[in-house]
Structure formats: C-alpha cells, structure tokens
Design a protein around this motif. Sequence first.
Motif, PDB file in Angstrom:
ATOM      1  N   ARG A   1     -91.536 -51.078 -31.685  1.00 19.04           N
ATOM      2  CA  ARG A   1     -90.413 -50.245 -31.213  1.00 19.04           C
ATOM      3  C   ARG A   1     -90.926 -48.922 -30.680  1.00 19.04           C
ATOM      4  NH1 ARG A   1     -84.902 -50.709 -32.616  1.00 19.04           N
ATOM      5  NH2 ARG A   1     -84.478 -49.178 -31.045  1.00 19.04           N
ATOM      6  N   PHE A   2     -91.915 -48.346 -31.366  1.00 21.02           N
ATOM      7  CA  PHE A   2     -92.486 -47.070 -30.939  1.00 21.02           C
ATOM      8  C   PHE A   2     -93.112 -47.210 -29.554  1.00 21.02           C
ATOM      9  CE2 PHE A   2     -95.987 -44.014 -30.746  1.00 21.02           C
ATOM     10  CZ  PHE A   2     -95.293 -42.831 -30.961  1.00 21.02           C
ATOM     11  N   GLU A   3     -93.870 -48.278 -29.346  1.00 22.90           N
ATOM     12  CA  GLU A   3     -94.492 -48.507 -28.042  1.00 22.90           C
ATOM     13  C   GLU A   3     -93.435 -48.772 -26.978  1.00 22.90           C
ATOM     14  OE1 GLU A   3     -97.638 -51.508 -25.839  1.00 22.90           O
ATOM     15  OE2 GLU A   3     -97.364 -51.657 -28.002  1.00 22.90           O
ATOM     16  N   ALA A   4     -92.413 -49.547 -27.303  1.00 20.70           N
ATOM     17  CA  ALA A   4     -91.353 -49.847 -26.341  1.00 20.70           C
ATOM     18  C   ALA A   4     -90.653 -48.572 -25.890  1.00 20.70           C
ATOM     19  CB  ALA A   4     -90.350 -50.825 -26.948  1.00 20.70           C
ATOM     20  N   ALA A   5     -90.465 -47.635 -26.809  1.00 19.89           N
ATOM     21  CA  ALA A   5     -89.776 -46.384 -26.480  1.00 19.89           C
ATOM     22  C   ALA A   5     -90.554 -45.534 -25.489  1.00 19.89           C
ATOM     23  CB  ALA A   5     -89.508 -45.592 -27.750  1.00 19.89           C
ATOM     24  N   SER A   6     -91.857 -45.770 -25.382  1.00 21.03           N
ATOM     25  CA  SER A   6     -92.681 -44.962 -24.490  1.00 21.03           C
ATOM     26  C   SER A   6     -92.699 -45.485 -23.054  1.00 21.03           C
ATOM     27  CB  SER A   6     -94.110 -44.872 -25.030  1.00 21.03           C
ATOM     28  OG  SER A   6     -94.767 -46.116 -24.911  1.00 21.03           O
ATOM     29  N   HIS A   7     -92.050 -46.612 -22.804  1.00 27.08           N
ATOM     30  CA  HIS A   7     -92.033 -47.211 -21.464  1.00 27.08           C
ATOM     31  C   HIS A   7     -90.751 -46.855 -20.723  1.00 27.08           C
ATOM     32  CE1 HIS A   7     -95.627 -49.729 -21.719  1.00 27.08           C
ATOM     33  NE2 HIS A   7     -95.290 -49.965 -22.979  1.00 27.08           N
ATOM     34  N   THR A   8     -90.826 -46.907 -19.397  1.00 26.24           N
ATOM     35  CA  THR A   8     -89.629 -46.712 -18.583  1.00 26.24           C
ATOM     36  C   THR A   8     -88.751 -47.951 -18.694  1.00 26.24           C
ATOM     37  OG1 THR A   8     -90.557 -47.695 -16.583  1.00 26.24           O
ATOM     38  CG2 THR A   8     -90.948 -45.327 -16.919  1.00 26.24           C
ATOM     39  N   THR A   9     -87.522 -47.825 -18.277  1.00 21.69           N
ATOM     40  CA  THR A   9     -86.603 -48.968 -18.317  1.00 21.69           C
ATOM     41  C   THR A   9     -87.117 -50.110 -17.434  1.00 21.69           C
ATOM     42  OG1 THR A   9     -84.746 -47.506 -18.788  1.00 21.69           O
ATOM     43  CG2 THR A   9     -84.216 -49.688 -17.925  1.00 21.69           C
ATOM     44  N   ALA A  10     -87.636 -49.783 -16.273  1.00 20.96           N
ATOM     45  CA  ALA A  10     -88.176 -50.821 -15.377  1.00 20.96           C
ATOM     46  C   ALA A  10     -89.351 -51.543 -16.034  1.00 20.96           C
ATOM     47  CB  ALA A  10     -88.599 -50.210 -14.054  1.00 20.96           C
ATOM     48  N   GLU A  11     -90.225 -50.797 -16.700  1.00 18.52           N
ATOM     49  CA  GLU A  11     -91.348 -51.419 -17.397  1.00 18.52           C
ATOM     50  C   GLU A  11     -90.854 -52.298 -18.536  1.00 18.52           C
ATOM     51  OE1 GLU A  11     -94.829 -48.041 -16.778  1.00 18.52           O
ATOM     52  OE2 GLU A  11     -93.415 -47.833 -18.436  1.00 18.52           O
ATOM     53  N   LEU A  12     -89.829 -51.841 -19.247  1.00 15.62           N
ATOM     54  CA  LEU A  12     -89.268 -52.632 -20.342  1.00 15.62           C
ATOM     55  C   LEU A  12     -88.685 -53.944 -19.836  1.00 15.62           C
ATOM     56  CD1 LEU A  12     -87.513 -49.958 -22.568  1.00 15.62           C
ATOM     57  CD2 LEU A  12     -89.521 -51.334 -23.151  1.00 15.62           C
ATOM     58  N   GLN A  13     -88.061 -53.908 -18.682  1.00 15.85           N
ATOM     59  CA  GLN A  13     -87.505 -55.148 -18.132  1.00 15.85           C
ATOM     60  C   GLN A  13     -88.612 -56.147 -17.823  1.00 15.85           C
ATOM     61  OE1 GLN A  13     -85.231 -53.299 -15.024  1.00 15.85           O
ATOM     62  NE2 GLN A  13     -83.370 -53.214 -16.276  1.00 15.85           N
TER      63      GLN A  13
ATOM     64  N   SER B   1     -91.869 -58.963 -30.369  1.00 16.21           N
ATOM     65  CA  SER B   1     -91.933 -58.134 -29.162  1.00 16.21           C
ATOM     66  C   SER B   1     -90.644 -58.251 -28.364  1.00 16.21           C
ATOM     67  CB  SER B   1     -93.122 -58.548 -28.294  1.00 16.21           C
ATOM     68  OG  SER B   1     -94.332 -58.306 -28.955  1.00 16.21           O
ATOM     69  N   PHE B   2     -90.169 -59.468 -28.204  1.00 17.77           N
ATOM     70  CA  PHE B   2     -88.924 -59.722 -27.474  1.00 17.77           C
ATOM     71  C   PHE B   2     -87.778 -58.928 -28.100  1.00 17.77           C
ATOM     72  CE2 PHE B   2     -85.067 -62.291 -26.904  1.00 17.77           C
ATOM     73  CZ  PHE B   2     -85.030 -62.409 -25.522  1.00 17.77           C
ATOM     74  N   ASN B   3     -87.667 -59.000 -29.423  1.00 16.00           N
ATOM     75  CA  ASN B   3     -86.595 -58.287 -30.120  1.00 16.00           C
ATOM     76  C   ASN B   3     -86.748 -56.776 -30.030  1.00 16.00           C
ATOM     77  OD1 ASN B   3     -84.993 -60.456 -30.934  1.00 16.00           O
ATOM     78  ND2 ASN B   3     -86.331 -60.870 -32.665  1.00 16.00           N
ATOM     79  N   ASN B   4     -87.969 -56.286 -30.136  1.00 12.15           N
ATOM     80  CA  ASN B   4     -88.195 -54.842 -30.044  1.00 12.15           C
ATOM     81  C   ASN B   4     -87.846 -54.310 -28.661  1.00 12.15           C
ATOM     82  OD1 ASN B   4     -89.018 -54.612 -32.698  1.00 12.15           O
ATOM     83  ND2 ASN B   4     -91.182 -54.890 -32.216  1.00 12.15           N
ATOM     84  N   VAL B   5     -88.235 -55.022 -27.630  1.00 10.67           N
ATOM     85  CA  VAL B   5     -87.909 -54.601 -26.260  1.00 10.67           C
ATOM     86  C   VAL B   5     -86.401 -54.696 -26.029  1.00 10.67           C
ATOM     87  CG1 VAL B   5     -88.207 -55.160 -23.816  1.00 10.67           C
ATOM     88  CG2 VAL B   5     -90.190 -55.167 -25.332  1.00 10.67           C
ATOM     89  N   ARG B   6     -85.791 -55.775 -26.509  1.00 14.23           N
ATOM     90  CA  ARG B   6     -84.344 -55.956 -26.356  1.00 14.23           C
ATOM     91  C   ARG B   6     -83.576 -54.818 -27.028  1.00 14.23           C
ATOM     92  NH1 ARG B   6     -80.675 -57.889 -29.661  1.00 14.23           N
ATOM     93  NH2 ARG B   6     -82.222 -58.647 -31.134  1.00 14.23           N
ATOM     94  N   ARG B   7     -83.997 -54.444 -28.222  1.00 17.19           N
ATOM     95  CA  ARG B   7     -83.324 -53.359 -28.947  1.00 17.19           C
ATOM     96  C   ARG B   7     -83.477 -52.019 -28.218  1.00 17.19           C
ATOM     97  NH1 ARG B   7     -85.708 -55.970 -33.896  1.00 17.19           N
ATOM     98  NH2 ARG B   7     -84.006 -57.194 -34.744  1.00 17.19           N
ATOM     99  N   GLU B   8     -84.655 -51.768 -27.682  1.00 15.03           N
ATOM    100  CA  GLU B   8     -84.864 -50.519 -26.953  1.00 15.03           C
ATOM    101  C   GLU B   8     -84.011 -50.483 -25.690  1.00 15.03           C
ATOM    102  OE1 GLU B   8     -85.979 -46.788 -25.934  1.00 15.03           O
ATOM    103  OE2 GLU B   8     -86.282 -47.781 -27.852  1.00 15.03           O
ATOM    104  N   LEU B   9     -83.923 -51.597 -24.983  1.00 14.24           N
ATOM    105  CA  LEU B   9     -83.067 -51.649 -23.794  1.00 14.24           C
ATOM    106  C   LEU B   9     -81.604 -51.440 -24.166  1.00 14.24           C
ATOM    107  CD1 LEU B   9     -84.724 -54.573 -21.813  1.00 14.24           C
ATOM    108  CD2 LEU B   9     -84.531 -52.201 -21.050  1.00 14.24           C
ATOM    109  N   ALA B  10     -81.173 -52.033 -25.260  1.00 11.21           N
ATOM    110  CA  ALA B  10     -79.790 -51.874 -25.712  1.00 11.21           C
ATOM    111  C   ALA B  10     -79.506 -50.432 -26.087  1.00 11.21           C
ATOM    112  CB  ALA B  10     -79.513 -52.802 -26.896  1.00 11.21           C
TER     113      ALA B  10
END
Length: 59
Positions: free
Chosen positions: A6-18, A44-53
């Motif tokens: 989650r910490f790593e996901a938060a450091s990415h842009t929305t486009a990168e997260l997608q 990883s899928f869940n962490n990225v999904r949660r950050e996008l949400a």
Amino acid sequence: MKLITRFEAASHTTAELQGLYREAFNALAAAPRGSQEQRNALASFNNVRRELATRRLGF
C-alpha cells in the motif's frame, strides 16, 4: 510478480497505478494456483485497487 505494498502504491501516479493494476491482474491470471507468485499478485492487485478507490473517493 513483485509484491506492491500500500505504501508503494501510494507513491505512484494514478496513471501508473492503472498500469500496475493491469499488470497485477495479468500476473494473477497467469500464476499457478496456490503458488507464492499467485499470493503476491493477489495482494498487489488488492493494494493497487484500494489505492485507486481511495483516490476516487478523494481521501
């Protein structure tokens, strides 16, 4: 797939997260059932999904 926290996901842009979301989904689909690779891809899928949400909700 390398685990994305989650910490790593938060450091990415929305486009990168997608892009990471798509990558994690594909890794999850391709991973052998019950393997460590599958567990990492699912987490990883869940962490990225949660950050996008979180970003969609404006928090």
